[in-house]
Design an enzyme around this catalytic site. Sequence first.
Site, PDB file in Angstrom:
ATOM      1  N   GLU A 189      39.011  50.103  49.847  1.00 11.66           N
ATOM      2  CA  GLU A 189      38.057  51.182  49.631  1.00 11.66           C
ATOM      3  C   GLU A 189      37.976  52.042  50.877  1.00 11.66           C
ATOM      4  O   GLU A 189      37.921  51.517  51.995  1.00 11.66           O
ATOM      5  CB  GLU A 189      36.652  50.631  49.357  1.00 11.66           C
ATOM      6  CG  GLU A 189      36.442  50.083  47.973  1.00 11.66           C
ATOM      7  CD  GLU A 189      34.968  49.774  47.745  1.00 11.66           C
ATOM      8  OE1 GLU A 189      34.179  50.726  47.653  1.00 11.66           O
ATOM      9  OE2 GLU A 189      34.623  48.596  47.684  1.00 11.66           O
ATOM     10  N   ILE A 195      36.949  48.318  39.729  1.00 14.84           N
ATOM     11  CA  ILE A 195      35.568  48.246  40.215  1.00 14.84           C
ATOM     12  C   ILE A 195      34.852  49.579  40.007  1.00 14.84           C
ATOM     13  O   ILE A 195      33.704  49.631  39.599  1.00 14.84           O
ATOM     14  CB  ILE A 195      35.539  47.873  41.712  1.00 14.84           C
ATOM     15  CG1 ILE A 195      36.266  46.541  41.952  1.00 14.84           C
ATOM     16  CG2 ILE A 195      34.105  47.812  42.230  1.00 14.84           C
ATOM     17  CD1 ILE A 195      35.648  45.358  41.252  1.00 14.84           C
ATOM     18  N   ILE A 196      35.540  50.679  40.314  1.00 13.59           N
ATOM     19  CA  ILE A 196      34.991  52.021  40.167  1.00 13.59           C
ATOM     20  C   ILE A 196      36.013  52.856  39.410  1.00 13.59           C
ATOM     21  O   ILE A 196      37.225  52.681  39.571  1.00 13.59           O
ATOM     22  CB  ILE A 196      34.696  52.662  41.541  1.00 13.59           C
ATOM     23  CG1 ILE A 196      33.686  51.810  42.307  1.00 13.59           C
ATOM     24  CG2 ILE A 196      34.193  54.080  41.398  1.00 13.59           C
ATOM     25  CD1 ILE A 196      33.416  52.287  43.704  1.00 13.59           C
ATOM     26  N   VAL A 209      25.908  27.791  47.638  1.00 18.15           N
ATOM     27  CA  VAL A 209      26.654  26.576  47.331  1.00 18.15           C
ATOM     28  C   VAL A 209      26.162  25.441  48.217  1.00 18.15           C
ATOM     29  O   VAL A 209      25.718  25.667  49.354  1.00 18.15           O
ATOM     30  CB  VAL A 209      28.174  26.808  47.536  1.00 18.15           C
ATOM     31  CG1 VAL A 209      28.504  27.068  48.999  1.00 18.15           C
ATOM     32  CG2 VAL A 209      28.989  25.633  47.003  1.00 18.15           C
ATOM     33  N   CYS A 234      42.803  44.668  44.815  1.00 17.37           N
ATOM     34  CA  CYS A 234      43.978  44.364  44.023  1.00 17.37           C
ATOM     35  C   CYS A 234      45.035  43.702  44.878  1.00 17.37           C
ATOM     36  O   CYS A 234      44.776  43.242  45.977  1.00 17.37           O
ATOM     37  CB  CYS A 234      44.532  45.659  43.433  1.00 17.37           C
ATOM     38  SG  CYS A 234      45.071  46.808  44.719  1.00 17.37           S
ATOM     39  N   LEU A 281      42.272  45.369  40.063  1.00 20.88           N
ATOM     40  CA  LEU A 281      40.950  44.860  39.700  1.00 20.88           C
ATOM     41  C   LEU A 281      40.019  46.060  39.673  1.00 20.88           C
ATOM     42  O   LEU A 281      39.715  46.642  40.718  1.00 20.88           O
ATOM     43  CB  LEU A 281      40.463  43.819  40.708  1.00 20.88           C
ATOM     44  CG  LEU A 281      39.053  43.260  40.494  1.00 20.88           C
ATOM     45  CD1 LEU A 281      38.978  42.469  39.197  1.00 20.88           C
ATOM     46  CD2 LEU A 281      38.642  42.378  41.668  1.00 20.88           C
TER      47      LEU A 281
END
Length: 619
Positions: free
Chosen positions: A81, A57-58, A291, A6, A55
């Site tokens: 994290e 995620i968990i 890419v 985040c 954001l």
Amino acid sequence: MTAVMCGIVGFTAEYLDPASARQTAKAMAELIRHRGPDGEGYYADTRAALGHRRLSIIDVNGGGQPMFNEDGTLVVVFNGEIYNYKPLRAELRRLGHTFATDSDTEVLLHGYEAWGAALPRHLRGMFAFALWDRAAGTLFCARDLFGIKPLYYYQKGACLLFASEIKAFLAHPAFEKRLNEARLPDWLSMEYLPDRETLFAGVYELPPAHTLCWQNGRVTLQRYAAPRFRVQRGRSLRSWAQAIGDALADSAAAHRIADVEVGCFLSGGVDSSLVVRETTRNQPAVQCFSVGYREEKYSELPAARAAAAALGVPLTETTVTAEAFFDANRAIQWYLDEPMPNPAEVPLYFLCKTARQRVKVVLSGEGADELFGGYPLYRQAVWAEGWQRMPRPVRRALAALLPGCGLLRRGAQPRWQRCARANYVFETPQERDKYLKRSPNTPEPARRCKPYFDKVRSLDEPTALQWVDLQTWLPRDILRKADRMSMAHSLELRVPFLDRRVLAVALGLPRRYRCTARRGKIALRAAAARRLPRALATNPKRGFPVPLADWLRQDEYYARVKAKFTGPVAERFFDTGALCALLDDHRAGKTNAMTKIWAFYCFIEWYEVYFVEQKPPIL
């Protein structure tokens, strides 16, 4: 567990109106909304305000921030994290702490209650957090060991601003936006600044493995960890390969934890292939992304396809055109905060964009070269170390006889000059200065790196260079573009090589198992040979090649750059005649000046976005 990739923001002052402060924090966080589009939270009192963009995620339905301890005296906002939060929670419970959530964020609150400023020493993970102690009137911030997650600060009197990205400061009325022009020469030579300063005057980056404490208007920085190379002798290459493989497997398992699908970047090189291989243990058909370009000699897509086939994983390919490359650069400079002329950031931007359409989390191979001796510079340092055994007058004489030989010239210099990445863009300060409008009165860029080299005088040359890269190049170039390009698309990028347990193994490796004059990543490749098909384990390092040098010779893109080189920003800072001559010589094939041209071009685009238009580009 609540993983919160985040953005965090906040500020302190002698006195605040809480309602107004909350609105300011919200405006700051809105400028970094891309870091956390799934939610937001704010806190403000009469001395501090905190903001958070999330954001998920968990624990996607829980774990809101800012988060408080039981009596509300501690408030935290956190980006990252904590992989060892479960054993830490068990330890804190034994010490009498009570938990209300199954969250790694809450571990920070109780950990600070138990250990105070020593808290970061207990943490295994990637993080940047700010903790406001209402009772003590103290703001405590910390950044992870490697600098994976960013944190910036700005002080004006008793007011301290902090944020995940510098652009958030633009929304605060106390922030005075000014170019740090004195450091422009350093930036031109290195494409980043190797210390705490940024190209915004008064804005500083909290270094990796550091804490910041603000109280009564005073800021104190403290280093909480300092990795040291301590060679462990008597172990075979086979034993080291096993240790590396085990540590990476353990780290990859921790990095896979998520309540959303996890993908991987795959270039076909040994680093990304190892990460994919470890991920497939629990997620056999992990989605992989690569890419490349239509110009096949620059593209990693063929190697990525071969790796995906060998590993049995699906691959999503992204092809970047010259038009898309140039069109995206303006937005990229906005997301980066500071200009960055490494062309590799552009394909990374598109790679992240594609990945985010399918997953929210990707694992990548950053950090392997710095830890295990993968760069050609390290191999050159092995050669230079032997060269140093010759008497210095002899070295100087040979360098004078062959002045065009950069290796000989650097071989006659002291280590801090020879090994610093200060000649990354320009070979010498004199070559750089002829393009500047105003002659700089600054030390040569390599001197900015001297304090780092002074701390590791006792190490052999390649190892000293690795250590300095861990303090400078890795966080300020490699990890910065990885964070910004992924977060630009609200994508969480995790780096399993950059883990305390992997680092502990790397710091014990004998030099001969890291690099020689001819080979790099010797022990890591030995580990790969035990886990990967032979073709993948022996793939040579490619870097992130870009066909930019060819594109700059094409009329359309030559004209784009020429327009910038003759525009008002170029006129303000540079000798436009010298810039155009550089561009024309490159177009005529007299020289390959791609790196220099792109550095000037990126600075001009960045300056236009932040100082002329003063708003983000249309994205």
